[in-house]
Design an enzyme around this catalytic site. Structure first.
Site, short mmCIF file in Angstrom:
data_model
loop_
_atom_site.label_atom_id
_atom_site.label_comp_id
_atom_site.label_asym_id
_atom_site.label_seq_id
_atom_site.Cartn_x
_atom_site.Cartn_y
_atom_site.Cartn_z
N ASP A 13 0.86 -1.34 -0.16
CA ASP A 13 0.04 0.03 0.04
C ASP A 13 1.04 1.24 0.14
O ASP A 13 2.07 1.32 0.33
CB ASP A 13 -0.86 -0.03 1.56
CG ASP A 13 -2.09 -0.68 1.08
OD1 ASP A 13 -2.38 -1.59 0.01
OD2 ASP A 13 -2.98 -0.77 1.89
N ASP A 14 0.12 2.28 -0.26
CA ASP A 14 0.96 3.86 -0.34
C ASP A 14 2.05 4.06 -1.18
O ASP A 14 2.93 4.83 -0.91
CB ASP A 14 1.38 4.11 1.25
CG ASP A 14 0.12 3.89 2.18
OD1 ASP A 14 -1.01 3.78 1.89
OD2 ASP A 14 0.50 3.60 3.56
N HIS A 134 -7.76 4.00 1.47
CA HIS A 134 -6.62 4.23 2.28
C HIS A 134 -7.17 4.52 3.69
O HIS A 134 -8.29 5.00 3.87
CB HIS A 134 -5.99 5.75 1.86
CG HIS A 134 -4.76 6.15 2.76
ND1 HIS A 134 -3.77 5.41 3.07
CD2 HIS A 134 -4.35 7.54 3.18
CE1 HIS A 134 -2.89 5.91 3.70
NE2 HIS A 134 -3.17 7.21 3.94
#
Length: 303
Positions: A13-14, A134
């Protein structure tokens, strides 16, 4: 006993948060330790991330962000219910508070989600095969409906539903964090019908809350996977194949002021915990565990 053929999607993620996060995620992918990434299009290094994904052929989806940094939709940057007094998103908990008070305009939520899909397409040259949220904003009340509509409109097939088997037995998670996770779990249960109605799919099992940051170790990842496989086998004994998504956050620690989504990098991104995840994921013991369990790494577009 016939062994279940498991397809494991390990999602970093991210992606796009900062150059050091991007580098860590790429290093993980090249080491065969992750198989999929989720891009923050409002991240300060999003364009760079998209280039890296193209260069290394990394399967990439969209990490929809309504809680950290600035909107990508120009109109909403001026004045919208999604912003706090400082002109940024409300934050992980602030977003939830504003939502529970009825202060968020869902048409603005939809506008921003669509703007993020469009920017993703602009950066990568294709629509995201999967789209998640998110800080798990996509399973929140009201938001989940709008999120599902956007996915259906763009024909995005896959998302994430963060319901983790064995979460309740993880006594190493501090109470305040556990409360947050149990909230995410409850929201996720309430989202299943909405996503199903819109024809959206997700992995058969999700793991990643119990193995985040300092809680990640070879043994915590192994036992999370084993517990998921056990549950899958119990749930559908005659089933021969199943998918599991493992959510991870590897990277090299952010160094301020570089990084973030318009406000600079947060504490978690600057901490040693990101590097700890990276170092754990690339350990050969994990790779050999996947092999011994008949686990094949893949991405959503392979399903």
């Amino acid at each position: 006993l016939r062994m279940l053929q498991v397809k494991l999607i390990i999602t970093g993620d991210d992606f796009g948060y900062c150059p050091r996060r991007n580098q860590g995620i790429v290093d993980c992918f090249l080491a065969g330790a992750i198989s999929n990434v989720s891009l923050l299009v409002n991240g300060s290094a999003a364009a760079d991330a998209a280039k890296l994904a193209r260069r290394y052929n990394i399967p990439i989806g969209l990490h929809a962000n309504l809680s950290e940094g600035s909107p990508v939709c120009e109109v909403l940057r001026m004045n919208s219910s999604l912003l706090n007094q400082d002109g940024f998103f409300h934050g992980k908990m602030g977003f939830r508070t504003a939502l529970s008070k009825g202060l968020l305009n869902m048409s603005e939520v939809k506008q921003e989600l669509k703007a993020q899909v469009e920017l993703f397409r602009e950066l990568t040259g294709h629509l995201p095969p999967h789209m998640d949220g998110h800080q798990h904003v996509h399973v929140l009340p009201e938001v989940r409906h709008v999120f599902a509509e956007v996915l259906e409109e763009y024909g995005i097939k896959y998302t994430r539903v963060p319901i983790e088997p064995g979460l309740h037995n993880c006594d190493w998670i501090p109470p305040s964090l556990m409360d947050f996770y149990l909230g995410v779990e409850e929201d996720s249960f309430n989202t299943v019908d909405v996503f199903t109605k819109h024809g959206i799919r997700w992995a058969d099992m999700y793991i990643g809350l119990s193995t985040m940051g300092r809680n990640m170790s070879v043994s915590s990842v192994r036992s999370a996977i084993d517990s998921a496989v056990l549950q899958l086998t119990a749930r559908a004994p005659r089933c021969s194949a199943a998918t599991i998504e493992l959510m991870v956050h590897p990277g090299y620690p952010s160094v301020p002021p570089v990084g973030g989504c318009g406000q600079g990098p947060d504490d978690f991104s600057q901490s040693w915990e990101r590097l700890h995840e990276l170092q754990t994921l690339i350990k050969p013991e994990l790779q050999s565990h996947y092999k011994s369990r008949n686990i094949q790494l893949c991405s959503f577009k392979d399903l």
